[in-house]
Design an enzyme around this catalytic site. Sequence first.
Site, PDB file in Angstrom:
ATOM      1  N   PRO A  49     -22.802  19.452  -3.314  1.00 36.64           N
ATOM      2  CG  PRO A  49     -23.612  19.690  -5.489  1.00 36.64           C
ATOM      3  CD  PRO A  49     -22.594  18.956  -4.689  1.00 36.64           C
TER       4      PRO A  49
ATOM      5  NE  ARG B 201     -11.814  37.372   6.122  1.00 41.46           N
ATOM      6  CZ  ARG B 201     -12.433  38.078   7.043  1.00 41.46           C
ATOM      7  NH1 ARG B 201     -13.183  37.466   7.946  1.00 41.46           N
ATOM      8  NH2 ARG B 201     -12.309  39.391   7.097  1.00 41.46           N
TER       9      ARG B 201
ATOM     10  CD  GLU C 259     -24.638  12.453 -12.504  1.00 43.61           C
ATOM     11  OE1 GLU C 259     -25.705  12.507 -11.868  1.00 43.61           O
ATOM     12  OE2 GLU C 259     -24.389  13.174 -13.493  1.00 43.61           O
TER      13      GLU C 259
ATOM     14  CG  ASP D  54     -15.519  39.731   9.390  1.00 45.46           C
ATOM     15  OD1 ASP D  54     -15.335  40.927   9.122  1.00 45.46           O
ATOM     16  OD2 ASP D  54     -14.647  38.854   9.232  1.00 45.46           O
TER      17      ASP D  54
END
Length: 251
Positions: free
Chosen positions: A89, A154, A116, A169
């Site tokens: 994160p 991809r 953690e 895209d």
Amino acid sequence: MRIDVLTLFPEMLEGVFGASILGKAREKKLVALSAINFRTYATNKHNTVDDYPYGGGGGMVLKPDPVFAAVEDLEVAPDTKPRVILMCPQGETFTQAKAEELSRERHLVFICGHYEGYDERIREHLVTDELSIGDYVLTGGEIPAMAVIDSVVRLLPGVLGNESSAVTDSYSTGLLEHPHYTRPPEFRGWSVPDVLISGHHGRIEAWRREQSLLRTLQRRPELLDKVELTSKERIWLAEQKKNSEEDGVDK
């Protein structure tokens, strides 16, 4: 390309690796995908890969030794230095530009943590990149790793049936993608825009560019600051923005 994923739950990845675009790319040998349980590199009798943090605090921290050992045991092609990616994160927010960058590599290694967090020495001395797929926390790095891998694979030559698909895209051009329509030409009274069935390729491309600009203005206006626009497009966007604001006041 070769992609290795270090995880405590390899079964989470095998279904994704064998299905849809990833599965076809694997069958064509355009990419080699493997999930490796780094618990097998634990050196204690209980095969534990985590421990309590020094200094106290809640949660458990992944130990450095099994992770280092797993990465160092990987088979690496001559003259190749893998990109070792920590899903975290705290990492750099993953973008289409990052996917395009990673798609040019020969070997990617993903480290998926749980608990953690990671021993800081993994960050400092092993990984080359830290990536996050958004400002939220998941129970582990497997789902983010699968999202990044799908986005990267991809883009590899030969993976998509239509090579132009990845080029147009959303985000690849810096703009959100234009609307798409298919048969039937009319459905429940809603018709396909006439320009798309006109057969006039120049007008179609102009319409798609205009729609991409408009959709980006409406949904992600901050992206327009990074896109190279013509003076005509800037004037048109300013008019669209003004009209939208006036409509809002009228309502």
